[in-house]
Design an enzyme around this catalytic site. Structure first.
Site, mmCIF file in Angstrom:
data_model
loop_
_atom_site.group_PDB
_atom_site.id
_atom_site.type_symbol
_atom_site.label_atom_id
_atom_site.label_comp_id
_atom_site.label_asym_id
_atom_site.label_seq_id
_atom_site.Cartn_x
_atom_site.Cartn_y
_atom_site.Cartn_z
ATOM 1 N N CYS A 118 48.141 54.927 25.402
ATOM 2 C CA CYS A 118 47.267 56.209 26.142
ATOM 3 C C CYS A 118 47.105 57.663 25.172
ATOM 4 O O CYS A 118 47.496 57.825 25.341
ATOM 5 C CB CYS A 118 47.257 56.771 27.470
ATOM 6 S SG CYS A 118 46.456 57.888 28.365
ATOM 7 N N CYS A 121 46.584 61.010 27.653
ATOM 8 C CA CYS A 121 47.171 61.305 28.379
ATOM 9 C C CYS A 121 48.727 60.793 28.547
ATOM 10 O O CYS A 121 49.105 60.322 27.096
ATOM 11 C CB CYS A 121 47.171 61.846 29.695
ATOM 12 S SG CYS A 121 46.340 60.784 30.835
#
Lengths: 233, 111
Positions: A118, A121
Site C-alpha cells: 500500500c 498508507c
C-alpha cells in the site's frame, strides 16, 4: 477524566515476610481484582479471556487467509470462484467484514509472481491476514517495492528467476489484495488443514513462497533438498 | 455463570481492536501481539469481554486508554490499559472504585 486512576500507587503495603518470590505489582493486583469482580458479576467469562489471547495470536491472524488458500489448492471450483469474486468466495468460509469488503485475489504461477503493497498508507486485508507486519507500513518497503521489487524481495529472502514476471499490486481503501501462492511440490498427500498450516502471512502478501515442511511427509519429487527460502521456480 | 450467554468476539470488534494506532496501538513485534506477562493478556481479554458485554463500541474503551496514556505517558502500556479498563468498569457501574480497592487490598494481603 477528573480523577487520576493511577493514584493507587500511593498505597503503602508492608510485605516484610518475603514469603512470595515475586510479590504482585500494584497493577497486577488491580487487574486481578477487576477480573474477580467482573467474573463474580457474570460480566466476564473466564474461558473467553483464556481464548482471546490465543485467538489474537493465531486465529484472527494469517490463519484465516491460510484457510482460503488451502481450500483453493484442493478445490478447483472454489479456486475459480476465488479468482472471479474473492470477497464472495472468502465469505463462504465465514471471513469478511470491515477492511475486507472488496477483496481481489491474484494468483502466483511459475511465470508470474505477485506482491502487495500500500503505497499511500497501510491498507491491508485485516479479516484474512490479521495484523500487518511492521515492515508493511515502513516507508522503505512502500516506496521501494514498486521501483525495484526484485531487489526488495531478494533482500527478504525470496530470489526470483529473471524469467518470472513480477506484478506489484497497490492496495487502497477500495481494493485489498491477497496473493494466492503456488502450492509447494511434495504436498500432494496433505489434507486441507495440513496445507493451511504451511501457508504463511508473508506468502499471502507475496514476499515469500510457501515451503513444504522438511520431514517425512514431503520429500521433494526432484530429489533436491534445497532449503525453502532458496527455491526458485 | 449458569444461564448467561458466553462472551463472543465479532469481526467488527476484532478489527477495531487490531486497528488502534498512535499511542493506543497494541505493542507488537512484526505484527504479532506481545504480552510480557500473563496478567497483560488477561487484562487484554477482559477489556474485550467488558466492551462486548456492555454492547458499546470499542471506542468507549479506546478513548479511555488514550486518556490514561496521556495522563501518564511514561507508564507501561498495559498499566494504562488496566487504568482505562477500571474507568470503564466504574463509569458503567459494573463495580465501584471502592469495590476494586477492597478486592485489591484483599489480594495484596493474600499474596
Amino acid at each position: 477524566m477528573s480523577d487520576d486512576p493511577h493514584d493507587r500507587d500511593a498505597h503503602t503495603h508492608d510485605h516484610g515476610g518475603g514469603h512470595h518470590p515475586a510479590p504482585l505489582s500494584p497493577v497486577e493486583m488491580r487487574a486481578r481484582a477487576l477480573e474477580e469482580l467482573l467474573t463474580a458479576a457474570g460480566i466476564v467469562d473466564p474461558t473467553f479471556i483464556d481464548g482471546v489471547v490465543n485467538a489474537y495470536e493465531r486465529d484472527i491472524g494469517p490463519m484465516n487467509g491460510a484457510r482460503v488458500v488451502a481450500r483453493a489448492w484442493v478445490d478447483p471450483a472454489y479456486r475459480g470462484r476465488l479468482l472471479t469474486d474473492a470477497t464472495k468466495a472468502i465469505a463462504e468460509l465465514g471471513f469478511g467484514g470491515p477492511e475486507g469488503e472488496h477483496m481481489v485475489v491474484v494468483e502466483n504461477t511459475p511465470d508470474v509472481h505477485n506482491v502487495v503493497v500500500c503505497t499511500l498508507c497501510s491498507c491491508y486485508p485485516w479479516p484474512v491476514l490479521g495484523l500487518p507486519p511492521n515492515w508493511y507500513k515502513s516507508p522503505a518497503y512502500r516506496a521501494r517495492v514498486v521501483r525495484e521489487p526484485r531487489a526488495v524481495l531478494a533482500e527478504m529472502g525470496l530470489v526470483l528467476a529473471e524469467s518470472v514476471e513480477v506484478r506489484v499490486w497497490d492496495s487502497s481503501a477500495e481494493i485489498r489484495y491477497l496473493v494466492l501462492p503456488e502450492r509447494p511440490p511434495g504436498t500432494e498427500t496433505l489434507a486441507e488443514e495440513e496445507l493451511a498450516a504451511l501457508v504463511t502471512r508473508d506468502a499471502m502478501i507475496g514476499t515469500a513462497h510457501v515451503a513444504a515442511r522438511h520431514g517425512p511427509i514431503s520429500p521433494p519429487p526432484s530429489g533436491s533438498t534445497s532449503p525453502p527460502r532458496q527455491q526458485t521456480p | 455463570m449458569s444461564d448467561r450467554a458466553p462472551n463472543q468476539r465479532t469481526p467488527e470488534l476484532d478489527t477495531a481492536v487490531a486497528r488502534m494506532e498512535g499511542a493506543a496501538a497494541l505493542p507488537r513485534k512484526n505484527g504479532e501481539l506481545i504480552f510480557e506477562a500473563p496478567w497483560q493478556g488477561r487484562a487484554f481479554g477482559m477489556a474485550l469481554a467488558v466492551v462486548e458485554r456492555l454492547g458499546v463500541s470499542w471506542s468507549e474503551f479506546q478513548k479511555r486508554l488514550i486518556a490514561a496514556i496521556a495522563a501518564r505517558p511514561d507508564a507501561p502500556y498495559y498499566q494504562s490499559w488496566v487504568a482505562a479498563l477500571e474507568t470503564l468498569v466504574v463509569d458503567y457501574r459494573l463495580a465501584s472504585s471502592a469495590d476494586v480497592d477492597a478486592a485489591s487490598r484483599r489480594i495484596a494481603a493474600e499474596d
